[in-house]
Design a protein around this motif. Structure first.
Motif, PDB file in Angstrom:
ATOM      1  N   THR A   8     103.035   4.162 -45.205  1.00  0.00           N
ATOM      2  CA  THR A   8     102.112   3.734 -44.160  1.00  0.00           C
ATOM      3  C   THR A   8     102.425   4.384 -42.825  1.00  0.00           C
ATOM      4  O   THR A   8     101.531   4.877 -42.131  1.00  0.00           O
ATOM      5  CB  THR A   8     102.166   2.203 -44.020  1.00  0.00           C
ATOM      6  OG1 THR A   8     101.915   1.619 -45.300  1.00  0.00           O
ATOM      7  CG2 THR A   8     101.137   1.712 -43.026  1.00  0.00           C
ATOM      8  N   GLU A   9     103.676   4.370 -42.434  1.00  0.00           N
ATOM      9  CA  GLU A   9     104.045   4.913 -41.128  1.00  0.00           C
ATOM     10  C   GLU A   9     103.683   6.383 -41.011  1.00  0.00           C
ATOM     11  O   GLU A   9     103.145   6.815 -39.993  1.00  0.00           O
ATOM     12  CB  GLU A   9     105.549   4.709 -40.892  1.00  0.00           C
ATOM     13  CG  GLU A   9     105.966   3.279 -40.669  1.00  0.00           C
ATOM     14  CD  GLU A   9     105.451   2.724 -39.346  1.00  0.00           C
ATOM     15  OE1 GLU A   9     105.200   3.536 -38.436  1.00  0.00           O
ATOM     16  OE2 GLU A   9     105.283   1.502 -39.238  1.00  0.00           O
ATOM     17  N   LEU A  45      99.706   6.698 -40.827  1.00  0.00           N
ATOM     18  CA  LEU A  45      99.017   6.138 -39.667  1.00  0.00           C
ATOM     19  C   LEU A  45      99.609   6.563 -38.336  1.00  0.00           C
ATOM     20  O   LEU A  45      98.985   6.336 -37.295  1.00  0.00           O
ATOM     21  CB  LEU A  45      99.024   4.608 -39.752  1.00  0.00           C
ATOM     22  CG  LEU A  45      98.190   3.999 -40.874  1.00  0.00           C
ATOM     23  CD1 LEU A  45      98.310   2.492 -40.873  1.00  0.00           C
ATOM     24  CD2 LEU A  45      96.731   4.413 -40.743  1.00  0.00           C
ATOM     25  N   ALA A  46     100.792   7.121 -38.324  1.00  0.00           N
ATOM     26  CA  ALA A  46     101.399   7.527 -37.058  1.00  0.00           C
ATOM     27  C   ALA A  46     100.516   8.481 -36.255  1.00  0.00           C
ATOM     28  O   ALA A  46     100.367   8.305 -35.034  1.00  0.00           O
ATOM     29  CB  ALA A  46     102.780   8.147 -37.307  1.00  0.00           C
ATOM     30  N   SER A  74      97.869   6.551 -34.283  1.00  0.00           N
ATOM     31  CA  SER A  74      98.352   5.389 -33.552  1.00  0.00           C
ATOM     32  C   SER A  74      97.574   5.161 -32.252  1.00  0.00           C
ATOM     33  O   SER A  74      97.114   4.049 -31.983  1.00  0.00           O
ATOM     34  CB  SER A  74      99.846   5.548 -33.251  1.00  0.00           C
ATOM     35  OG  SER A  74     100.317   4.449 -32.505  1.00  0.00           O
ATOM     36  N   SER A 133      98.076  -2.824 -45.486  1.00  0.00           N
ATOM     37  CA  SER A 133      99.013  -1.890 -44.852  1.00  0.00           C
ATOM     38  C   SER A 133      98.629  -1.630 -43.399  1.00  0.00           C
ATOM     39  O   SER A 133      99.495  -1.545 -42.524  1.00  0.00           O
ATOM     40  CB  SER A 133      99.037  -0.571 -45.633  1.00  0.00           C
ATOM     41  OG  SER A 133      99.465  -0.776 -46.964  1.00  0.00           O
ATOM     42  N   ARG A 168      99.689  -4.700 -41.341  1.00  0.00           N
ATOM     43  CA  ARG A 168     101.122  -4.722 -41.068  1.00  0.00           C
ATOM     44  C   ARG A 168     101.514  -3.654 -40.038  1.00  0.00           C
ATOM     45  O   ARG A 168     102.388  -3.873 -39.193  1.00  0.00           O
ATOM     46  CB  ARG A 168     101.906  -4.530 -42.369  1.00  0.00           C
ATOM     47  CG  ARG A 168     101.848  -5.719 -43.307  1.00  0.00           C
ATOM     48  CD  ARG A 168     102.865  -5.570 -44.429  1.00  0.00           C
ATOM     49  NE  ARG A 168     102.532  -4.463 -45.306  1.00  0.00           N
ATOM     50  CZ  ARG A 168     101.817  -4.594 -46.419  1.00  0.00           C
ATOM     51  NH1 ARG A 168     101.377  -5.786 -46.791  1.00  0.00           N
ATOM     52  NH2 ARG A 168     101.570  -3.547 -47.181  1.00  0.00           N
ATOM     53  N   PHE A 169     100.859  -2.505 -40.108  1.00  0.00           N
ATOM     54  CA  PHE A 169     101.122  -1.438 -39.131  1.00  0.00           C
ATOM     55  C   PHE A 169     100.783  -1.903 -37.715  1.00  0.00           C
ATOM     56  O   PHE A 169     101.547  -1.666 -36.768  1.00  0.00           O
ATOM     57  CB  PHE A 169     100.293  -0.200 -39.506  1.00  0.00           C
ATOM     58  CG  PHE A 169     100.438   0.947 -38.552  1.00  0.00           C
ATOM     59  CD1 PHE A 169     101.501   1.822 -38.643  1.00  0.00           C
ATOM     60  CD2 PHE A 169      99.489   1.147 -37.567  1.00  0.00           C
ATOM     61  CE1 PHE A 169     101.633   2.882 -37.758  1.00  0.00           C
ATOM     62  CE2 PHE A 169      99.600   2.209 -36.681  1.00  0.00           C
ATOM     63  CZ  PHE A 169     100.680   3.074 -36.773  1.00  0.00           C
ATOM     64  N   ARG A 178     103.339  -4.669 -36.516  1.00  0.00           N
ATOM     65  CA  ARG A 178     104.663  -4.154 -36.133  1.00  0.00           C
ATOM     66  C   ARG A 178     104.669  -3.621 -34.707  1.00  0.00           C
ATOM     67  O   ARG A 178     105.706  -3.626 -34.041  1.00  0.00           O
ATOM     68  CB  ARG A 178     105.099  -3.064 -37.107  1.00  0.00           C
ATOM     69  CG  ARG A 178     105.571  -3.585 -38.459  1.00  0.00           C
ATOM     70  CD  ARG A 178     106.306  -2.515 -39.231  1.00  0.00           C
ATOM     71  NE  ARG A 178     105.444  -1.410 -39.593  1.00  0.00           N
ATOM     72  CZ  ARG A 178     104.776  -1.317 -40.743  1.00  0.00           C
ATOM     73  NH1 ARG A 178     104.876  -2.295 -41.634  1.00  0.00           N
ATOM     74  NH2 ARG A 178     104.020  -0.258 -41.008  1.00  0.00           N
ATOM     75  N   ARG A 179     103.515  -3.177 -34.229  1.00  0.00           N
ATOM     76  CA  ARG A 179     103.426  -2.656 -32.868  1.00  0.00           C
ATOM     77  C   ARG A 179     102.976  -3.710 -31.865  1.00  0.00           C
ATOM     78  O   ARG A 179     102.826  -3.403 -30.682  1.00  0.00           O
ATOM     79  CB  ARG A 179     102.482  -1.456 -32.845  1.00  0.00           C
ATOM     80  CG  ARG A 179     103.150  -0.188 -33.357  1.00  0.00           C
ATOM     81  CD  ARG A 179     102.141   0.835 -33.822  1.00  0.00           C
ATOM     82  NE  ARG A 179     102.816   2.092 -34.141  1.00  0.00           N
ATOM     83  CZ  ARG A 179     103.549   2.296 -35.236  1.00  0.00           C
ATOM     84  NH1 ARG A 179     103.721   1.308 -36.106  1.00  0.00           N
ATOM     85  NH2 ARG A 179     104.130   3.461 -35.456  1.00  0.00           N
TER      86      ARG A 179
END
Length: 327
Positions: free
Chosen positions: A43-44, A47-48, A51, A83, A86-87, A90-91
């Motif tokens: 995921t990171e 999606l980074a 962002s 996902s 959750r992404f 987390r931010r």
């Protein structure tokens, strides 16, 4: 299926690529084995690069995560909704959750909820300017099937026109209509004994439903339609091109209600609203005869010394009796 396809992509497998290696086959077999997953969606890494765009959609454009998931998929970024959620969490971009007490389910055909929501600005050819368009949204509490009627004003005639279109759309009328405290329908607000306007009360009696105004500043009295307003704004209006209310895609939005809103899996019931409505609720509604309703307009007037009253910039004579002088 979408999740497994993403897992295969993470292993370097493509539909038109070379045959899988032994290591790739072992990784795929482990996906179906009970226990901790050995292959996860990165995921990171996916999606980074998005962002900043995701943050702009959330904080500036106020889009829902479901809409963001669709926009990402349109641009080639396929990611499961969980996902993505959750992404965002987390931010720290997700909104603070509130404790909600779910209302008891009602029998089919018993209750419908009605509310207004501001959609935005559209060009109105009749007036030659951009005007604010509102949505009259009705949601049946049992099936969650909905109806949308865009309008420019919230006068009694405009609202009754929208309600008449709703009863024709549903082919029936619910027994109770929970509504907001808008001036055209509610003359006096009260938690226990609200007072309806004469025009709206006569319409409710004519159609045979009981109008039940919600308490002032208590949106949870009509929770189904409150969420429906946001859903209509995000999924119907934003990104659409409407030219006045004469646009067939704007008036009633029947096609959207049937094909999009009615065919989605509802988050609370986990069922298709249109299917539940057709199979379980439609037959329980009160009958709708389809006869047009003549909207009355009740106004107070003063009879002037010349025995005339003024109404909407017009004069009307009033009956009078001539009396002898001194009587």
């Amino acid at each position: 299926v979408h999740k497994y396809i993403l897992a295969a992509d993470s292993c370097g497998l493509t539909q038109d690529g070379p045959p899988p290696t032994e290591e790739q086959l072992i990784a795929l077999v482990r996906i179906g084995v009970a226990g901790p997953r050995q292959v996860v969606v990165p995921t990171e890494e996916i999606l980074a690069p998005w962002s900043d765009r995701i943050q702009q959609w959330l904080e500036h454009e106020k889009l829902q995560l479901t809409r963001i998931e669709e926009l990402l998929a349109q641009q080639g970024c396929l990611i499961p909704y969980t996902s993505l959620r959750r992404f965002v969490a987390r931010r720290g971009w997700s909104a603070r959750s509130h404790t909600t007490v779910r209302m008891a389910d009602t029998p089919p055909g018993e209750v419908a909820e009605m509310d207004f929501g501001r959609l935005g600005l559209i060009w109105d050819p009749a007036s030659g300017r951009r005007r604010v368009v509102w949505a009259l949204v009705i949601v049946l509490s049992y099936s969650r099937h909905s109806f949308v009627w865009p309008l420019f004003q919230q006068q009694l005639g405009d609202i009754i026109e929208g309600l008449e279109a709703a009863w024709a759309f549903f082919s029936g009328i619910p027994r109770y209509l929970v509504l907001d405290n808008f001036p055209a329908a509610v003359a006096g607000t009260d938690p226990l004994h609200p007072r309806l306007t004469r025009g709206f009360m006569e319409y409710a009696q004519h159609r045979g439903f009981f109008a039940d105004p919600a308490r002032v500043r208590h949106p949870r009295d009509k929770p189904h339609v409150e969420r429906g307003i946001q859903y209509v704004r995000e999924r119907l209006f934003k990104g659409g091109q409407f030219i006045g209310l004469a646009d067939p895609d704007a008036i009633g939005a029947n096609r959207w209600c049937l094909e999009i809103a009615g065919q989605r899996i509802h988050g609370a019931t986990r069922r298709l609203p249109l299917v539940v409505f057709q199979e379980e609720e439609q037959a329980t509604l009160l009958p709708y005869d389809g006869e047009p309703y003549d909207v009355p307009d009740w106004q107070g007037a003063t009879v002037h010394p010349d025995y005339h009253i003024a109404y909407r910039y017009a004069l009307y004579s009033a009956p009078h009796i001539s009396c002898p002088p001194g009587t």
